[in-house]
Design a protein around this motif. Structure first.
Motif, short mmCIF file in Angstrom:
data_model
loop_
_atom_site.label_atom_id
_atom_site.label_comp_id
_atom_site.label_asym_id
_atom_site.label_seq_id
_atom_site.Cartn_x
_atom_site.Cartn_y
_atom_site.Cartn_z
N LYS A 194 0.81 -1.21 0.00
CA LYS A 194 0.00 0.00 0.00
C LYS A 194 0.85 1.27 0.00
N VAL A 195 2.00 1.23 0.68
CA VAL A 195 2.84 2.42 0.69
C VAL A 195 3.81 2.43 -0.49
N GLY A 196 3.59 1.52 -1.44
CA GLY A 196 4.35 1.59 -2.68
C GLY A 196 5.71 0.94 -2.64
N ARG A 217 9.04 4.91 3.49
CA ARG A 217 7.76 4.27 3.19
C ARG A 217 7.47 3.17 4.21
N GLN A 240 7.68 12.52 -3.66
CA GLN A 240 6.93 11.25 -3.67
C GLN A 240 6.38 10.91 -2.30
N ILE A 241 7.23 11.09 -1.28
CA ILE A 241 6.80 10.74 0.07
C ILE A 241 5.66 11.66 0.52
N LEU A 248 2.53 10.59 -1.11
CA LEU A 248 2.03 9.37 -0.49
C LEU A 248 1.32 9.67 0.82
N GLU A 308 -2.01 11.29 0.20
CA GLU A 308 -3.00 10.34 -0.29
C GLU A 308 -3.51 9.46 0.85
N LEU A 309 -2.58 8.97 1.69
CA LEU A 309 -2.97 8.05 2.74
C LEU A 309 -3.85 8.73 3.79
#
Ligand SMILES: Nc1ncnc2c1ncn2[C@@H]1O[C@H](COP(=O)(O)OP(=O)(O)OP(=O)(O)O)[C@@H](O)[C@H]1O
Ligand code: SF4
Ligand SMILES: [Mg+2]
Lengths: 336, 355
Positions: free
Chosen positions: B152-154, B176, B206-207, B210, B213-214
């Motif tokens: 889920k965290v890629g 992540r 990116q982090i 993420l 989004e989460l």
């Protein structure tokens, strides 16, 4: 991992070879020498010359060494010319090694079992009474000479209060079966409980004396390592996860703090072997330490050679084992 | 509240705050050597809201977050005030009660992902242990769930990664993994203490994406700690600017970027790099450093570095009061001589900063 072990073994072989050369040269350069030791009272010059020729001592040293090496590789290290006169030198080692092994293992176990928990608790209560007390205690542990401690323990607990036997490995009256020659283990294996108990009582005082330095060093390393690890970010992460204190202690603190402890335990094997010489002498404990001490007094070169070579071998093997253990607990070493 | 463009996702003022920090004060040392790293800080975090704590190094951001989590060293400091979470004062809970909340209701991620992970424990165990602890899962279930979380965290190929150790991952992957651990039990509040500072610029973006989004997906509230207003621009609903352990300005993100009022905020804004700029422009950092701080008692701590300083600044400590200049709701300001216009004529909109 395998390549690492093979490389270390090759290094060990080279180290042993160099050691054997040095040892050979050194022992033969000592004053007195084997001939006078062998002849004693009957030492006329003619007798001495005959014996020298007989033993090949007039040949140049490299020739003598080559002869020694050839025989040694076949397991023939010569015959004792000291108190074990006539016995193959290797047998002296083989018979006496289990005693030293038993004593050292017991002493090391004692040191680990006491030092690691104490080191942890002292670190957690840094600056407290228990911490200060054990730090002082450990300083004393390193500072007191082993043989002095051995004499004091023997005097108090054996001679004065008669609580424990003063010498030997087992009481004379005990009729014990021996399988491994580790007497306590033998007693347990054969279910001869009184023999095991008797052997254990003989072990306690020498083991305490022998464990004092490893205890003090392991305690201090553990304490310092725990203090360092407690301040690490990953311990804070573990606490931020709400983990229980036992999981934090075992998985996050101790698993990291034990890495330097493992290294130091490997180095302590040298100290144990050295300490065994003194301890075994005080307690007339029939191990290789005692044989070594007697061998020096009697210039028993074949025996000395075997004992020192094997002590070095043990040291190297243990340190190899420690390096492997190190790689097992520290994945950063393993995958490099 | 008023409809404002760009703030429609802002869950303003609705519902009780999830976290309510009041007069939080952390003092290190005692007597003459006593030093207040955090000084009467108060703020609220509502469900689903993202609140920023912004300021230079040493202004007390980490100490604030550690005090909320009760993770400060057990000795050598005093914490006063209150931290109500869901109606309960975290500061008065027993250690055991607090331990039950950590990782389950309130989670935290830290600045340096490498040092924040245990080097000798496989990643899988480090994720699974939270689930075992708070969800009562067994090893097997927790391991399977850990793989889902990593996915889920890629993190690619999660089942293999579970067996790996932190040093085998890149910096971004480690962060992540830490996010996966923090969000494993679906906490209601996440505190992120400079989660991208130790990472490369491209990975930072990116982090942040993420995280955004989460928290949006799960409705988790977020306290975002950073020294970088650029990070705030993409993420926070409301921003608290800290200086010398005190809040000096609070505003909604959009309002803060459009009209900074505190000279310190103005300085921070001027030091954000912007893509629309020509490459030649030099960034203007706030002059001086925290080392120039003077105590808040008897004046403004920022005075030695302030370009708007007036006489009263060194005589009276400015109070944190509502700012009524019609520059947006819920604004607070601690300044005797606030900025009247944006210090940057070519002020960047927050969208620009985010680009
Ligand atoms: N354990 C401690 N003992 C004494 N002083 C401390 C301690 N921890 C932090 N401080 C002090 O408190 C102040 C605030 O520190 P804090 O770590 O909160 O800063 P920060 O805003 O997080 O900065 P950074 O951006 O560098 O992380 C600093 O002056 C720091 O020196
Ligand atoms: S109070 Fe005075 S010194 Fe402090 S920030 Fe405002 S103008 Fe500057
Ligand atoms: Mg910090």
């Amino acid at each position: 991992m395998l390549r690492f072990i093979v490389r270390r073994l090759l290094q060990a072989v080279i180290a042993l070879f160099v050691l054997s050369v040095l040892l050979f040269a050194w022992l033969r350069s000592l004053p007195g020498g084997v001939v006078s030791a062998l002849l004693g009272e009957r030492g006329t010059p003619e007798n001495a010359a005959r014996l020298r020729a007989q033993l090949g001592l007039d040949d140049p040293l490299p020739v003598q060494y080559w002869r020694f090496l050839q025989r040694a590789l076949q397991g023939d290290f010569g015959v004792s010319n000291g108190v074990y006169r006539g016995e193959p030198a290797l047998d002296v080692f083989v018979q006496r090694f289990p005693a030293t092994l038993e004593l050292s293992l017991f002493a090391l176990a004692l040191a680990l079992v006491l030092a690691i928990p104490l080191g942890y608790v002292a670190a957690r209560r840094r600056g407290g009474m228990l911490d200060t007390g054990s730090v002082i205690f450990s300083l004393v542990g390193v500072a007191v000479p082993v043989f002095f401690l051995a004499y004091v323990l023997k005097y108090l607990f054996a001679v004065r209060w008669g609580l424990l036997p003063p010498s030997g490995r087992q009481s004379v009256g005990i009729d014990a079966t021996h399988i491994t020659n580790l007497y306590v283990l033998d007693g347990i294996l054969t279910r001869e409980w009184d023999a095991a108990w008797d052997a254990l009582k003989h072990l306690i005082l020498p083991a305490i004396a022998l464990s004092s330095i490893p205890f003090a060093i392991i305690f201090r390393i553990t304490r310092a390592a725990v203090i360092d690890v407690m301040d690490e970010d990953y311990v804070r992460t573990a606490r931020a996860k709400g983990l229980t204190s036992s999981v934090i202690r075992v998985r996050h603190i101790m698993r990291n703090a034990l890495i330097p402890v493992v290294t130091i335990v490997g180095l302590q094997v040298g100290a144990l072997l050295g300490g065994a010489v003194l301890t075994e002498k005080v307690f007339a404990f029939q191990g290789i330490g005692q044989a070594l001490a007697i061998g020096f007094e009697r210039r028993d070169y074949p025996v000395l050679q075997v004992l020192i070579m094997f002590a070095a071998l043990i040291y190297i093997v243990v340190n190899l084992a420690v390096d492997v253990a190190y790689a097992l607990i520290d994945p950063r070493v393993r995958t490099k | 509240m008023t409809d404002r463009p760009g703030t429609s996702t802002y869950p303003s003022g609705e519902g009780e705050p999830l976290l309510s920090v009041r007069d939080l004060t952390v003092t290190f040392g005692r007597g003459a050597k006593a030093f207040r790293a955090v000084d009467a800080v108060s703020f609220d975090v509502r469900p689903g809201q993202t609140v920023g704590l912004v300021g230079e190094s040493g202004c007390g951001k980490s100490v604030t977050s550690l005090a909320i989590m009760r993770l400060l060293p057990s000795r050598g400091n005093a914490v006063t005030g209150s931290v109500h979470f869901d109606g309960e004062d975290l500061l008065t809970l027993s250690d055991t009660q607090m331990r039950d909340r950590r990782g389950r209701d309130v989670a935290m991620i830290f600045q340096d992902p490498l040092s924040s992970l245990n080097p000798v424990v496989p990643l899988g165990v480090q994720v699974a242990e939270v689930l075992e602890r708070h969800r009562g899962m067994n090893r097997g279930d927790a391991g399977r769930r850990a793989a889902e979380l990593l996915d889920k965290v890629g993190i690619p190929d999660p089942t293999r990664r579970l067996k790996e150790y932190p040093h085998q991952l890149s910096g971004g992957m480690r962060q992540r993994a830490l996010i996966a651990m923090a969000l494993a039990c679906e906490p209601r509040l996440l505190i992120a203490d400079e989660p991208t500072t130790a990472l490369d610029v491209t990975i930072q973006a990116q982090i942040l994406a993420l995280l955004k989004e989460l928290v949006q997906e799960s409705g988790t509230s977020l306290i975002m700690i950073t020294h970088d207003l650029g990070v705030v621009a993409g993420l926070c609903d409301e921003v608290n600017v800290l200086y010398g352990g005190r809040i000096v300005e609070r505003a909604r993100r959009h309002d803060l970027f459009a009209r900074p009022r505190h000279p310190y905020t103005g300085g921070l804004l001027a030091s954000i790099p912007r893509l629309t700029e020509g490459k030649g422009r030099r960034l203007t950092p706030v002059p001086g450093s925290v080392a120039d701080n003077i105590p808040w008692e008897g004046g403004c701590a920022f005075a030695p570095r302030c370009s708007s300083e007036i006489e009263v600044c060194r005589e009276r400590t400015p109070e944190l009061v509502p700012d009524h200049e019609g520059l947006g709701p819920d604004r607070l300001l601690r300044c005797h001589n606030p900025l009247e216009s944006n210090p940057l004529d070519d002020a960047p909109s927050d969208e620009e900063v985010r680009a």
